[in-house]
Structure formats: C-alpha cells, structure tokens
Enzyme design. Structure first.
Site, PDB file in Angstrom:
ATOM      1  N   GLU A 287       0.957  -1.151  -0.116  1.00  0.00           N
ATOM      2  CA  GLU A 287       0.159  -0.130   0.050  1.00  0.00           C
ATOM      3  C   GLU A 287       0.757   1.220   0.041  1.00  0.00           C
ATOM      4  O   GLU A 287       0.753   1.927   0.928  1.00  0.00           O
ATOM      5  CB  GLU A 287      -0.801  -0.012   1.253  1.00  0.00           C
ATOM      6  CG  GLU A 287      -1.879  -1.142   1.469  1.00  0.00           C
ATOM      7  CD  GLU A 287      -2.666  -1.227   2.822  1.00  0.00           C
ATOM      8  OE1 GLU A 287      -1.982  -0.550   3.784  1.00  0.00           O
ATOM      9  OE2 GLU A 287      -3.757  -1.713   2.768  1.00  0.00           O
ATOM     10  N   GLY A 289       2.068   5.067  -0.802  1.00  0.00           N
ATOM     11  CA  GLY A 289       1.584   6.300  -1.233  1.00  0.00           C
ATOM     12  C   GLY A 289       2.947   7.236  -1.690  1.00  0.00           C
ATOM     13  O   GLY A 289       3.101   7.370  -2.821  1.00  0.00           O
ATOM     14  N   ARG A 290       3.460   7.556  -0.558  1.00  0.00           N
ATOM     15  CA  ARG A 290       4.397   8.617  -0.493  1.00  0.00           C
ATOM     16  C   ARG A 290       5.446   8.136  -1.654  1.00  0.00           C
ATOM     17  O   ARG A 290       5.920   9.025  -2.407  1.00  0.00           O
ATOM     18  CB  ARG A 290       5.153   8.886   0.758  1.00  0.00           C
ATOM     19  CG  ARG A 290       6.197   9.858   0.824  1.00  0.00           C
ATOM     20  CD  ARG A 290       6.805   9.972   2.068  1.00  0.00           C
ATOM     21  NE  ARG A 290       5.988   9.654   3.187  1.00  0.00           N
ATOM     22  CZ  ARG A 290       5.405  10.570   4.181  1.00  0.00           C
ATOM     23  NH1 ARG A 290       5.759  11.734   3.876  1.00  0.00           N
ATOM     24  NH2 ARG A 290       4.828  10.357   5.152  1.00  0.00           N
ATOM     25  N   CYS A 356      -2.168  33.894   9.285  1.00  0.00           N
ATOM     26  CA  CYS A 356      -1.939  34.569  10.441  1.00  0.00           C
ATOM     27  C   CYS A 356      -1.637  33.581  11.599  1.00  0.00           C
ATOM     28  O   CYS A 356      -2.323  33.417  12.566  1.00  0.00           O
ATOM     29  CB  CYS A 356      -3.105  35.517  10.949  1.00  0.00           C
ATOM     30  SG  CYS A 356      -3.259  36.774   9.738  1.00  0.00           S
ATOM     31  N   TYR A 385       0.835  13.861   0.343  1.00  0.00           N
ATOM     32  CA  TYR A 385       0.347  14.540   1.628  1.00  0.00           C
ATOM     33  C   TYR A 385       0.680  15.972   1.430  1.00  0.00           C
ATOM     34  O   TYR A 385       0.757  16.943   2.392  1.00  0.00           O
ATOM     35  CB  TYR A 385       0.882  14.095   2.838  1.00  0.00           C
ATOM     36  CG  TYR A 385       0.869  12.471   3.048  1.00  0.00           C
ATOM     37  CD1 TYR A 385      -0.323  12.132   3.217  1.00  0.00           C
ATOM     38  CD2 TYR A 385       1.907  11.694   2.508  1.00  0.00           C
ATOM     39  CE1 TYR A 385      -0.619  10.428   3.241  1.00  0.00           C
ATOM     40  CE2 TYR A 385       1.934  10.169   2.896  1.00  0.00           C
ATOM     41  CZ  TYR A 385       0.603   9.812   3.012  1.00  0.00           C
ATOM     42  OH  TYR A 385       0.416   8.310   3.140  1.00  0.00           O
TER      43      TYR A 385
END
Ligand code: LLP
Length: 432
Positions: A287, A289-290, A356, A385
């Site tokens: 699995e 992703g990155r 801010c 992400y």
C-alpha cells in the site's frame, strides 16, 4: 529520483518549463510529473516481481483523478480509507474490485456503499467493526471479504505523528489478540476471511523495521493462512523518500549520495522482504503512497514580499500552510529552489506564507539564494500529503493542480473559485 531538473537555469518538469505553467495557471500551483510516478510504480512492481503481488496505491497521499487514472492504467489497485476515496477511485474510472478499504472509523454508510460496489476486501481494525460489518453484510444478503489489521508492536523509527505499528497507536489489533479475533470472525456467517494486513508507519527510511515486523508476523500469518485458507498478506505502505537534497547530485543519483546511503530503496525493500515472504505462498499486497507520488509533485509559489526585520529575512510567498501543511504540522523539510537558478551568496531565510499563524512557515534560517518580489519558488517533493491536506483556512481557495507528461500538460484540477469556499453556507432565517 524525479523529473524536475534545470535546463539552462530554468526549472523543467519533464519537457515543460515550469514557468510557462505558472504564466498560464497562476500560483500557488501543484505540478505533477506523470513520468516520475510511472517510474516509481514500475520500480516497486519490478522489485516484487518474484512474488505474486499487487500494488494498491494509498489514495490518501494524492487523490487527484489524473493521478489515480494514470496509476490504474499501470495496473495499480487502491488503498482507500473512506467512502469519499472510493467515490474518487470510481470517478477516475478505476475498478472497485481492486480497492482495499482500511481505517479505524468506517461508518455504516461507508461499509454499505463499499459492499454494494464490491471492494476487494475490508481491512478491519477492531472487534466492534467486525460485528458491524457482519450485521450490514447480513442485511444486504452479502458476504463481506475481510482481513484483520495486526498491530505488530514494532518501532518504525519515524515521526511520532506517522508511526502506527506500536501499542501506543490506535491502529489494528494487538499481535497477541489476533488469533482469537480470527476465531471469532470465522463464526460470523456473513464474513469471509481472506487475508492479514499490517502497516507500521510512514516515511520509513530503513528496511530493518519492515523486516522485523514481517519476521514477527510471519508465523502467525502461516498459522492463520492454513487454518482459514487465506489468500493474501498485505504488508502496508510506508516506504520513505528523500526530501533532502533532491537535486544535489543529479536527479538520477539521489540515493547514492553519502547522506542518503542508508536510504531504503524499493530494490532493497524487495530484495530483503521477498525471500521472507515467498515461502508463505500468499499473494503479497503493498500500500505505498508517498514513494509513488512524493517526489513526483512540486508546489510552485510566487514571492510577494521580502521583509527584513530584526535579524531575520522573511520571504513571504503566496502559498501558505493551508496549501502545504507538512512543515507546520510535522516540521517537515521540503527543499526550496527558484524556478530560475540564481548565482550569488546564500542568505539565511525564512520562507513563510501569509496565514496569521507563526507556524505558517516552509523553512526557517535556511541558506537560500537571494530572491525578489515576483520571483517564483518551487517547494519540492510535495506530491504526497500536499494538496490532499490543504484547507480553506483564512478563506484561501484551494490551489490548482497540473499534470505533465513529456511535453504535454493538462489542468488536473482548476483553481477553486473563492465563492466556492462558502457556497454551502446559508444565512439563518432570523439573521436576514
Ligand atoms: N497504508 C496505511 C494503512 C496507512 O495508514 C498509510 C499512511 C499508507 C498505507 C501509506 O503510507 P505511505 O506509503 O504513504 O507512507 N500525512 C503524513 C503521512 C500520513 C500517513 C498515513 N498513513 C505526512 O505528510 O507525512
């Protein structure tokens, strides 16, 4: 490894000058390289070629429809964690039967939707979830395919907010309890036990925690596989990438630089794990992703102001923590480079957004080339992400996303019109 590089001092994504994209689409702008994500997918796929395996891309890392479709075309399945992600996969035209559905908090509606759409199976994270799944499947007159997520209680040596495989984390079922949970699940009439799953954390840069977790779980997997005729073992995601310094020694050689020599490569990951996993005889699911998309994306931003105050130089840009929250949230490092390469001395700089909050920064005291208003900067390795964690904080519209493939580019997501931020809001009748 990625396909963002300078050609005669101008930053290119594959064969497209990034500045030409900025002129067309404005900033802040996410730019993705299809060739990079394709090569990452193929490298990992090759590393596991000796095993019967399936890559299920973690949609949470980048859910853009273009990214999902490009990966589906390469044969990827998908790791999803919500009904929304399943809908995204469907919207991208991909096959729900290649989706594995994870997450500790699946709602009844999400489970029902996934069952009706026929996902490959559910990664179940608790006994109450098994019971709920069984109940819903019975009502729909279906049998729910299931794997239990085992928490192997192994330290992953990564950031505290993204470690998942120890008993301090909410994920999975404790290693010692898993067998009893399978025995329980086997008695539930509308469940079918299909596999076992684990995931110990994200942005892992060494192979040893993976190997340790696999070694620990293997005997359990073998017993359960025999007893319940399981079909697969899902070893999760978590392969880390190099955030620093992505361009230092040329895009092809990042993992050979001395600073990065301990970095986990997909080849080493495959070479170390495949011999452990092979005797199990199960299909191996991954699995990531990155690893697939992390270095395949950048966030481009414009310098709005350069401000010198006290002892510091602040470069204030038009992207902010709402566009890329990783530095603010995890103290994450993203390399920052100008779209037009600059000569001259480096200056200690804080690159900050306009939100801010003091936490709204991309780097602090980092030596960077001198920039002026109107220059463009690229925040590297923002493909995973990045956009998916963006928000409308400070009523800032979501950035646009562009996909590049060779010398072609296409808008993968248009910039959010500002009115869309409050389009779901209504004045209460008594306020009118
Ligand atoms: N499988 C499961 C069960 C996961 O929880 C995750 C990530 C993955 C796969 C994919 O992991 P990857 O291959 O991408 O490391 N927002 C954080 C990362 C959160 C990871 C959550 N789970 C960050 O920006 O670093």
């Amino acid at each position: 490894m990625h396909h963002f590089h300078y050609i005669r001092k101008r930053l290119f994504c594959e064969a497209v000058a990034v500045e030409s994209l900025v002129q067309k689409h404005g900033t802040p702008l996410y730019v993705y390289s299809q060739r990079t994500l394709t090569e990452h997918f193929q490298r990992l796929d090759r590393a596991f070629a000796p095993l019967d395996h399936q890559i299920c891309f973690a949609v949470k890392s980048n859910g853009n429809l273009c990214v999902l479709r490009a990966l589906a075309n390469l044969g990827s399945g998908f790791d999803i964690v919500s009904g929304g992600e399943l809908r995204r996969v469907l919207a991208a035209g991909a096959d729900p039967r290649r989706c594995v559905f994870a997450g500790v908090g699946k709602t009844g509606a999400e489970i029902e939707f996934a069952l009706r759409r026929g996902v490959c199976y559910f990664n179940v994270e608790s006994v109450p979830e098994l019971e709920r799944l069984n109940r819903i499947a019975a009502r729909l007159n279906k049998v729910a395919p299931v794997a239990v997520r085992v928490n192997p209680n192994v330290e992953a040596f990564t950031h505290a907010k993204i470690t998942t495989g120890t008993y301090a984390n909410k994920f999975g079922i404790a290693f010692e309890q898993v067998e009893a949970v399978y025995d329980l699940a086997a008695k539930m009439k509308n469940l079918r036990l299909r596999g076992l799953q684990m995931h110990i954390g994200s942005q892992l840069t060494r192979v040893s925690p993976f190997a340790k977790a696999v070694r620990k779980v293997l005997p359990l997997a073998r017993r359960l596989a025999e007893k319940y005729e399981l079909e697969f073992f899902n070893i999760g995601g978590g392969l880390g990438i190099v955030y620093q310094p992505a361009l230092a020694s040329g895009p092809e050689n990042w993992w050979k630089t001395p600073a990065a020599k301990d970095i986990l490569t997909p080849e080493r990951y495959g070479a170390d794990l495949a011999p452990l996993l092979e005797p199990l005889g199960l299909k191996i699911l991954l699995e990531p992703g990155r690893f697939i998309v992390g270095n395949a994306g950048i966030l481009v931003t414009r310098v709005e102001y350069v401000k010198r105050t006290g002892k510091k130089t602040f470069v204030i840009v038009d992207a902010a923590m709402n566009d890329l929250i990783r530095p603010a949230f995890y103290d994450a490092y993203h390399e920052i480079i100008p779209l037009t390469r600059k000569n001259g001395a480096a200056l200690k700089t804080d690159v900050v957004g306009g939100v801010c909050e003091s936490g709204d920064y991309f780097c602090k005291n980092r030596p960077l080339p001198k920039v002026v208003e109107g220059d463009y900067l690229a925040l590297m390795s923002a493909g995973a992400y990045g956009f998916v964690m963006a928000s409308n904080y400070n009523a800032r519209p979501l950035a646009a996303e562009v996909l590049v493939n060779g010398n072609q580019s296409a808008v993968a997501r248009q910039r959010q019109p500002v009115e869309a931020i409050w389009s779901g809001e209504k004045l209460a009748p008594w306020l009118k």
